[in-house]
Each structure stands twice: as structure tokens, then as C-alpha cells.
Design a protein around this motif. Sequence first.
Motif, PDB file in Angstrom:
ATOM      1  N   LYS A  50       0.812  -1.221   0.000  1.00 47.69           N
ATOM      2  CA  LYS A  50       0.000   0.000   0.000  1.00 47.69           C
ATOM      3  C   LYS A  50       0.842   1.267   0.000  1.00 47.69           C
ATOM      4  O   LYS A  50       0.462   2.260  -0.594  1.00 47.69           O
ATOM      5  N   SER A  51       1.963   1.250   0.689  1.00 48.77           N
ATOM      6  CA  SER A  51       2.783   2.460   0.768  1.00 48.77           C
ATOM      7  C   SER A  51       4.223   2.132   0.399  1.00 48.77           C
ATOM      8  O   SER A  51       4.612   0.971   0.305  1.00 48.77           O
ATOM      9  N   ASN A  52       5.013   3.190   0.202  1.00 46.69           N
ATOM     10  CA  ASN A  52       6.418   2.997  -0.147  1.00 46.69           C
ATOM     11  C   ASN A  52       7.204   2.389   1.001  1.00 46.69           C
ATOM     12  O   ASN A  52       8.113   1.589   0.782  1.00 46.69           O
ATOM     13  N   ALA A  53       6.859   2.751   2.241  1.00 48.78           N
ATOM     14  CA  ALA A  53       7.563   2.196   3.403  1.00 48.78           C
ATOM     15  C   ALA A  53       7.315   0.695   3.520  1.00 48.78           C
ATOM     16  O   ALA A  53       8.236  -0.076   3.807  1.00 48.78           O
ATOM     17  N   ARG A  54       6.084   0.271   3.305  1.00 47.38           N
ATOM     18  CA  ARG A  54       5.769  -1.158   3.358  1.00 47.38           C
ATOM     19  C   ARG A  54       6.472  -1.913   2.233  1.00 47.38           C
ATOM     20  O   ARG A  54       6.971  -3.019   2.424  1.00 47.38           O
ATOM     21  N   THR A  55       6.489  -1.324   1.058  1.00 50.85           N
ATOM     22  CA  THR A  55       7.156  -1.964  -0.077  1.00 50.85           C
ATOM     23  C   THR A  55       8.644  -2.113   0.209  1.00 50.85           C
ATOM     24  O   THR A  55       9.242  -3.152  -0.085  1.00 50.85           O
ATOM     25  N   PHE A  56       9.260  -1.083   0.788  1.00 49.50           N
ATOM     26  CA  PHE A  56      10.662  -1.166   1.152  1.00 49.50           C
ATOM     27  C   PHE A  56      10.894  -2.251   2.196  1.00 49.50           C
ATOM     28  O   PHE A  56      11.852  -3.026   2.107  1.00 49.50           O
ATOM     29  N   GLY A  57      10.029  -2.330   3.192  1.00 51.82           N
ATOM     30  CA  GLY A  57      10.144  -3.364   4.215  1.00 51.82           C
ATOM     31  C   GLY A  57      10.016  -4.765   3.646  1.00 51.82           C
ATOM     32  O   GLY A  57      10.764  -5.664   4.018  1.00 51.82           O
ATOM     33  N   VAL A  58       9.087  -4.942   2.732  1.00 51.40           N
ATOM     34  CA  VAL A  58       8.916  -6.252   2.088  1.00 51.40           C
ATOM     35  C   VAL A  58      10.142  -6.598   1.260  1.00 51.40           C
ATOM     36  O   VAL A  58      10.597  -7.748   1.239  1.00 51.40           O
ATOM     37  N   THR A  59      10.720  -5.605   0.588  1.00 58.00           N
ATOM     38  CA  THR A  59      11.917  -5.840  -0.212  1.00 58.00           C
ATOM     39  C   THR A  59      13.099  -6.246   0.661  1.00 58.00           C
ATOM     40  O   THR A  59      13.841  -7.180   0.325  1.00 58.00           O
ATOM     41  N   VAL A  60      13.280  -5.564   1.790  1.00 56.50           N
ATOM     42  CA  VAL A  60      14.372  -5.917   2.710  1.00 56.50           C
ATOM     43  C   VAL A  60      14.147  -7.312   3.282  1.00 56.50           C
ATOM     44  O   VAL A  60      15.077  -8.123   3.377  1.00 56.50           O
TER      45      VAL A  60
END
Length: 141
Positions: A66-76
Motif C-alpha cells: 500500500k505504501s512505499n515504506a511497506r514496499t521497502f520493508g517487504v523488499t528488505v
Amino acid sequence: MSILKKIPWFSLTLVLLSYSTLGWVIFEEKAHWYIWLITVVTILLSLICVTNPWLKLNQCFSILFKSNARTFGVTVLAALLFFLMIAWFRVFLDTLLILCATILAKIDFQSVGLKPALAFGCTFLCSLLGLALGAFLNQQI
């Protein structure tokens, strides 16, 4: 046709054998009782996720991205999981074998038209029997 003729015995045998290797490994490590309990709960939760059609993967992905922060967390997290997969390749292959055998059993149950509750019950019973069989065989041999 009798329900016993509809049950995919070959797939359930693969589930039994794959979970028996897990039981063998856990018993060989002389794990405490809570490890066995965590394993049984994990098996139960994974079978619920695999056999129930109401859990939609699309809804999970829409929540995660949903957000860029969540996408970054999922990527990490994905990068960390990829590293763990490479570092513990043997454990990854065993887990993949168990997951594939379970999904094959689910597909076979679905193709013969049996109810999801029956598929869950048979697969859960075979997985627990396999876990116990692996521990028993390790103890006897």
C-alpha cells in the motif's frame, strides 16, 4: 464411487514420507517438547493456508504494497529470506519438498472434487502420522 477410491493415496503417501523426514530430523536433534509443539502448530497453520480457498493471496499483496515504506520493508525482508535460503540451502530444500507435497495433495483432492474440510483433515492426519513415524523410526534404528 466410494470415498476411499477418490482419495489421492499417492499424494498422501508423498506427504507422509516428506513429513517423516522432518520428524526424523527433529528427533535426531533431540529437540525439547516445545519444538514439537511449535512444529505441529506450524503444520496446522500451513495446511490451513494451503487448503482453504478463502485465503486470497491477492488481498495479502495489496496490504503489503500500500505504501512505499511497506514496499521497502517487504523488499528488505525478501532479501533477508533469499540470504537465508542460500545460507541454509539444505533446510530450504527440505521445506520446499514438504510444501510441494502438500500442494500436490491439495490439487489432487481438488481435482477429484472432494470437500476442502476432508482435504484438510486427511492431509493433516497424514502429516502428523509422518512426523510421528519419522521420530519412531529414528528411535528404533
